[in-house]
Scaffold this motif. Sequence first.
Motif: not given
Length: 292
Positions: A146-151, A156-162
Amino acid sequence: MREVLQVTIDALSIGSMFALFSLGIALVFGIMGLINFAHGELIMAGGFVLLITIGIATPVRVLAVLVVTVVLALIMERAAFRPVRGAPADTLLVTSFAVSIFLQSLAILIFGSLPTSVGIFLNLSAPVSIFGYQVRGLDLLTISVTAVLLVGLVLFLKRTSAGIQMRAAAENFTMARLLGVKANRVVALAFAMSGFLAGVAAIMFVAQTGLISPTAGLSPVLAAFVATIIGGLGTLTGAVLGGYALGAITVLLQVTLPEDLRPFRDAFVFFALVIILLVRPQGLLGRREQRV
């Protein structure tokens, strides 16, 4: 001290499960405003994939679960939810219930209605010693995954275009479309990610319970809904916080309630939910304008 540590580990483990359940729902709600109650059937489908792949190498079983839940989530979005996108909220809600009942009925037709024993990561059920304390390896795995998925999700939400497009769509879907964000792509990506999270949740759920049935998704989706409400609808951080809060409440009640009242633990959990909503009707992190 030993009892406190054990209670903390249990709360973190159960809270991690609830956080996994609620993240998939929160992702889709943030963009479509849809509480997808069929999300539980994605978890159920992942459990049955584990059942039919017994005897195959564990990495292959895990990959098969993730592929099936992602593909099923994309089919669900394309066949059921895309045609009613933009419809009133009650139409979307009824659609999600219809998909849920359809998938449950299909599972009953194929696998029968009785629970079936199935396992994965059986070697992690035994406790391991950490600084003299006995902790189940499965609990540590659940917390770590869970910790790995959260990070990973945050990056993904903050650093990628998608990811940025998904956040923009969650903030203001109409404006995001006017600025060139492709609606179909963003919504499909949200469903694919929710399917991936459902697959991981299915693996952890089956590893913890050892059982799967056509109605196995009901308990996870109910826990996810409660956790999302506690944290605040539409915020991923709130969904995670709500999951861990629900886990902590559940474990504390299990430990502190007298033995004759423990069968009614869930009733006390929902009573605690009512108290939280009376104090903060919007949830712990909810606001008038919800954000991812």
